[in-house]
Design a protein around this motif. Structure first.
Motif, PDB file in Angstrom:
ATOM      1  N   GLU A 103       0.811  -1.218   0.000  1.00 57.15           N
ATOM      2  CA  GLU A 103       0.000   0.000   0.000  1.00 57.15           C
ATOM      3  C   GLU A 103       0.843   1.267   0.000  1.00 57.15           C
ATOM      4  OE1 GLU A 103       1.070  -1.348   3.976  1.00 57.15           O
ATOM      5  OE2 GLU A 103       0.017  -2.336   2.329  1.00 57.15           O
ATOM      6  N   TYR A 104       2.098   1.175   0.435  1.00 58.02           N
ATOM      7  CA  TYR A 104       2.986   2.341   0.471  1.00 58.02           C
ATOM      8  C   TYR A 104       3.631   2.628  -0.883  1.00 58.02           C
ATOM      9  CZ  TYR A 104       6.208  -1.571   0.841  1.00 58.02           C
ATOM     10  OH  TYR A 104       6.851  -2.747   0.611  1.00 58.02           O
ATOM     11  N   ALA A 105       3.617   1.657  -1.784  1.00 61.88           N
ATOM     12  CA  ALA A 105       4.329   1.792  -3.063  1.00 61.88           C
ATOM     13  C   ALA A 105       3.487   2.564  -4.067  1.00 61.88           C
ATOM     14  CB  ALA A 105       4.682   0.421  -3.624  1.00 61.88           C
ATOM     15  N   THR A 106       4.159   3.297  -4.950  1.00 62.42           N
ATOM     16  CA  THR A 106       3.476   4.014  -6.043  1.00 62.42           C
ATOM     17  C   THR A 106       3.825   3.437  -7.403  1.00 62.42           C
ATOM     18  OG1 THR A 106       5.282   5.631  -6.191  1.00 62.42           O
ATOM     19  CG2 THR A 106       3.454   6.154  -4.713  1.00 62.42           C
ATOM     20  N   ARG A 107       4.789   2.514  -7.422  1.00 61.45           N
ATOM     21  CA  ARG A 107       5.248   1.961  -8.702  1.00 61.45           C
ATOM     22  C   ARG A 107       5.666   0.506  -8.505  1.00 61.45           C
ATOM     23  NH1 ARG A 107       9.959   1.181 -11.685  1.00 61.45           N
ATOM     24  NH2 ARG A 107       9.887   1.851 -13.879  1.00 61.45           N
ATOM     25  N   ALA A 108       5.202  -0.376  -9.390  1.00 59.19           N
ATOM     26  CA  ALA A 108       5.603  -1.782  -9.371  1.00 59.19           C
ATOM     27  C   ALA A 108       6.060  -2.181 -10.770  1.00 59.19           C
ATOM     28  CB  ALA A 108       4.455  -2.682  -8.928  1.00 59.19           C
ATOM     29  N   PHE A 136      10.865 -11.748 -24.020  1.00 54.92           N
ATOM     30  CA  PHE A 136      10.809 -11.026 -22.754  1.00 54.92           C
ATOM     31  C   PHE A 136       9.573 -10.140 -22.733  1.00 54.92           C
ATOM     32  CE2 PHE A 136      13.570  -8.851 -25.754  1.00 54.92           C
ATOM     33  CZ  PHE A 136      13.106  -7.544 -25.751  1.00 54.92           C
ATOM     34  N   ALA A 137       9.084  -9.896 -21.527  1.00 60.17           N
ATOM     35  CA  ALA A 137       7.929  -9.022 -21.338  1.00 60.17           C
ATOM     36  C   ALA A 137       8.138  -8.230 -20.069  1.00 60.17           C
ATOM     37  CB  ALA A 137       6.635  -9.831 -21.264  1.00 60.17           C
ATOM     38  N   GLU A 138       7.555  -7.043 -20.028  1.00 57.02           N
ATOM     39  CA  GLU A 138       7.653  -6.186 -18.849  1.00 57.02           C
ATOM     40  C   GLU A 138       6.321  -5.477 -18.637  1.00 57.02           C
ATOM     41  OE1 GLU A 138      10.883  -3.431 -19.058  1.00 57.02           O
ATOM     42  OE2 GLU A 138      12.292  -4.901 -19.875  1.00 57.02           O
ATOM     43  N   ALA A 139       6.076  -5.124 -17.398  1.00 56.01           N
ATOM     44  CA  ALA A 139       4.920  -4.279 -17.079  1.00 56.01           C
ATOM     45  C   ALA A 139       5.300  -3.362 -15.935  1.00 56.01           C
ATOM     46  CB  ALA A 139       3.708  -5.127 -16.705  1.00 56.01           C
ATOM     47  N   ILE A 140       4.858  -2.117 -16.039  1.00 57.52           N
ATOM     48  CA  ILE A 140       5.042  -1.139 -14.975  1.00 57.52           C
ATOM     49  C   ILE A 140       3.665  -0.602 -14.600  1.00 57.52           C
ATOM     50  CG2 ILE A 140       6.034   1.083 -14.325  1.00 57.52           C
ATOM     51  CD1 ILE A 140       8.303   0.536 -16.278  1.00 57.52           C
ATOM     52  N   ALA A 141       3.292  -0.794 -13.335  1.00 58.79           N
ATOM     53  CA  ALA A 141       2.029  -0.259 -12.824  1.00 58.79           C
ATOM     54  C   ALA A 141       2.340   0.934 -11.932  1.00 58.79           C
ATOM     55  CB  ALA A 141       1.270  -1.327 -12.045  1.00 58.79           C
ATOM     56  N   MET A 142       1.652   2.047 -12.179  1.00 60.13           N
ATOM     57  CA  MET A 142       1.865   3.268 -11.400  1.00 60.13           C
ATOM     58  C   MET A 142       0.542   3.711 -10.791  1.00 60.13           C
ATOM     59  SD  MET A 142       4.464   5.170 -14.040  1.00 60.13           S
ATOM     60  CE  MET A 142       3.544   4.542 -15.447  1.00 60.13           C
ATOM     61  N   GLU A 144      -2.007   6.249  -9.541  1.00 66.37           N
ATOM     62  CA  GLU A 144      -2.369   7.665  -9.640  1.00 66.37           C
ATOM     63  C   GLU A 144      -3.050   8.140  -8.361  1.00 66.37           C
ATOM     64  OE1 GLU A 144      -4.693   7.922 -13.268  1.00 66.37           O
ATOM     65  OE2 GLU A 144      -2.929   8.739 -14.286  1.00 66.37           O
ATOM     66  N   ASP A 145      -3.945   7.295  -7.821  1.00 63.22           N
ATOM     67  CA  ASP A 145      -4.599   7.567  -6.549  1.00 63.22           C
ATOM     68  C   ASP A 145      -5.046   6.236  -5.970  1.00 63.22           C
ATOM     69  OD1 ASP A 145      -7.132   6.905  -7.822  1.00 63.22           O
ATOM     70  OD2 ASP A 145      -7.096   8.925  -8.661  1.00 63.22           O
ATOM     71  N   LEU A 146      -5.866   6.258  -4.938  1.00 63.41           N
ATOM     72  CA  LEU A 146      -6.264   5.015  -4.289  1.00 63.41           C
ATOM     73  C   LEU A 146      -7.087   4.117  -5.196  1.00 63.41           C
ATOM     74  CD1 LEU A 146      -7.213   6.347  -0.729  1.00 63.41           C
ATOM     75  CD2 LEU A 146      -5.150   5.085  -1.407  1.00 63.41           C
ATOM     76  N   GLU A 147      -7.742   4.684  -6.180  1.00 60.46           N
ATOM     77  CA  GLU A 147      -8.645   3.910  -7.030  1.00 60.46           C
ATOM     78  C   GLU A 147      -8.047   3.536  -8.384  1.00 60.46           C
ATOM     79  OE1 GLU A 147     -11.566   2.824  -6.064  1.00 60.46           O
ATOM     80  OE2 GLU A 147     -11.401   3.782  -4.109  1.00 60.46           O
ATOM     81  N   ASN A 148      -7.133   4.350  -8.901  1.00 59.32           N
ATOM     82  CA  ASN A 148      -6.699   4.203 -10.294  1.00 59.32           C
ATOM     83  C   ASN A 148      -5.224   3.860 -10.413  1.00 59.32           C
ATOM     84  OD1 ASN A 148      -9.292   5.005 -11.376  1.00 59.32           O
ATOM     85  ND2 ASN A 148      -8.779   7.090 -10.718  1.00 59.32           N
ATOM     86  N   MET A 149      -4.934   3.001 -11.401  1.00 57.16           N
ATOM     87  CA  MET A 149      -3.564   2.671 -11.757  1.00 57.16           C
ATOM     88  C   MET A 149      -3.385   2.846 -13.262  1.00 57.16           C
ATOM     89  SD  MET A 149      -2.789  -0.884  -9.734  1.00 57.16           S
ATOM     90  CE  MET A 149      -3.256  -1.119  -8.011  1.00 57.16           C
ATOM     91  N   VAL A 150      -2.191   3.240 -13.655  1.00 54.92           N
ATOM     92  CA  VAL A 150      -1.810   3.295 -15.062  1.00 54.92           C
ATOM     93  C   VAL A 150      -0.792   2.180 -15.303  1.00 54.92           C
ATOM     94  CG1 VAL A 150      -0.687   4.637 -16.873  1.00 54.92           C
ATOM     95  CG2 VAL A 150      -2.229   5.757 -15.253  1.00 54.92           C
ATOM     96  N   VAL A 151      -1.022   1.380 -16.347  1.00 51.44           N
ATOM     97  CA  VAL A 151      -0.149   0.247 -16.604  1.00 51.44           C
ATOM     98  C   VAL A 151       0.446   0.348 -18.007  1.00 51.44           C
ATOM     99  CG1 VAL A 151       0.057  -2.273 -16.699  1.00 51.44           C
ATOM    100  CG2 VAL A 151      -1.544  -1.213 -15.098  1.00 51.44           C
ATOM    101  N   LYS A 152       1.761   0.226 -18.074  1.00 52.40           N
ATOM    102  CA  LYS A 152       2.456   0.148 -19.356  1.00 52.40           C
ATOM    103  C   LYS A 152       2.986  -1.272 -19.533  1.00 52.40           C
ATOM    104  CE  LYS A 152       3.956   4.980 -19.426  1.00 52.40           C
ATOM    105  NZ  LYS A 152       5.129   5.898 -19.504  1.00 52.40           N
ATOM    106  N   LYS A 153       2.776  -1.832 -20.734  1.00 51.54           N
ATOM    107  CA  LYS A 153       3.209  -3.203 -21.017  1.00 51.54           C
ATOM    108  C   LYS A 153       4.206  -3.208 -22.172  1.00 51.54           C
ATOM    109  CE  LYS A 153      -0.824  -4.667 -22.090  1.00 51.54           C
ATOM    110  NZ  LYS A 153      -1.948  -5.535 -22.492  1.00 51.54           N
TER     111      LYS A 153
END
Length: 325
Positions: A103-108, A136-142, A144-153
């Protein structure tokens, strides 16, 4: 007699002596079996290696790394009952699960690497063989707030092929022309011979690499990426070849000599051609590494651009060709 309950301190939640943010904290080289389903075809089983990370704020001494394993196992367990067609989507699911658990993280960030077997036919005898491709594959989840995430694949592949050097070949062609002239051969026959018979040159084992990064649910075909890389070099290479196959591979390569730069430009052109539905914002990384046969060094070329930038450059090249002709 009641057994006393011992409450262990959460050391990770303590404040560190040096309070600075960390960009990535996690685990690497986690191996898992991944089943990738395919429509109307047998599923593929991958032995995949995962690297999984979250960011860490300055007020925490450490991250609870056991949660990373829980996130991977949770998503893979779901994959048993729900079909997984894209390894980059699997990475995306794990990355989002990581943010939910930390819950403390903003980026995975999740990185997957594996080997992928493709079936091929030898060019002359049509013998079936298997070729191994690194994927190979990658994903970055960021968050934005408690409800929303932005994901790049991101999805990509590295394919081995061969190239023939144009520069050395031109030198050999000039030498052959002089030798034929010294034998009294007519110019028209010399020209015909040099057109029909490719000249010798030195070769390289080439490694072409393409990755494409998109946001959201956009689909990028891994098989198309692999085919583009294979077509970009002087010739494909094969695990199993008879003599007639060897002759065809060598002749094809020497009829299609390419510099390392040519390979990257060919890949870029075919990415634009074969992915017409991807948005301009998609990020394309293209690399070619040629392992020289007559030098100790390797040759390298790279292009990093958005798909929109490549489309613009290639369309301008097309217009210029029309004007010049």
């Amino acid at each position: 007699m009641e057994v006393p309950i011992v409450i262990l301190p959460d050391i990770q939640a303590n404040r560190p002596q040096i309070a600075i943010n960390l960009t990535r904290v996690g685990v690497t080289n986690v191996k898992k079996l991944v089943e990738v389903k395919r429509k109307e075809r047998r599923p593929i089983i991958l032995i995949a290696t995962f690297d999984i990370f979250v960011d860490l704020p300055s007020h925490l001494k450490g991250a609870n790394l056991s949660r990373n394993f829980e996130a991977v196992d949770e998503v893979l367990e779901k994959a048993v009952n729900m079909p997984v067609y894209e390894i980059e989507q699997l990475c995306s699911d794990i990355a989002q699960s990581l943010l939910n658990r930390h819950e403390y993280a903003t980026r995975a960030e999740v990185i997957l690497k594996s080997e992928y077997v493709v079936k091929r036919e030898s060019p002359s005898t049509k013998m079936e063989c298997q070729e191994v491709v690194d994927i190979f594959a990658e994903a970055i989840a960021m968050r934005e707030d408690l409800e929303n995430m932005v994901v790049k694949k991101l999805i990509g592949a590295e394919v081995v092929g061969m190239t023939a050097c144009p520069c050395a070949q031109e030198i050999m062609r000039d030498n052959a022309r002089k030798e034929l002239e010294s034998l009294g051969i007519e110019d028209i026959k010399i020209a015909e011979f040099l057109h029909r018979v490719p000249m010798a040159t030195h070769n390289q084992r080439g490694r072409g690499i393409i990755s494409i990064e998109v946001e959201g649910s956009k689909f990028v075909s891994l098989d198309t990426i692999i085919e583009i890389i294979e077509r970009s070099m002087s010739s494909s290479v094969f695990e199993l070849l008879k003599r007639s196959d060897e002759a065809m591979v060598v002749q094809k390569a020497h009829n299609n000599p390419k510099f390392v730069e040519d390979c990257v430009r060919t890949m870029a052109k075919n990415v634009v051609k074969d992915f017409p539905l991807l948005p301009d914002e998609a990020i394309v990384t293209i690399k070619q590494i040629n392992e020289e046969s007559i030098h100790r060094h390797n040759a390298f070329a790279e292009r990093l651009a958005t798909l929109g930038e490549l489309r613009k450059e290639i369309s301008q090249e097309y217009i210029t060709d029309i004007v010049n002709h």
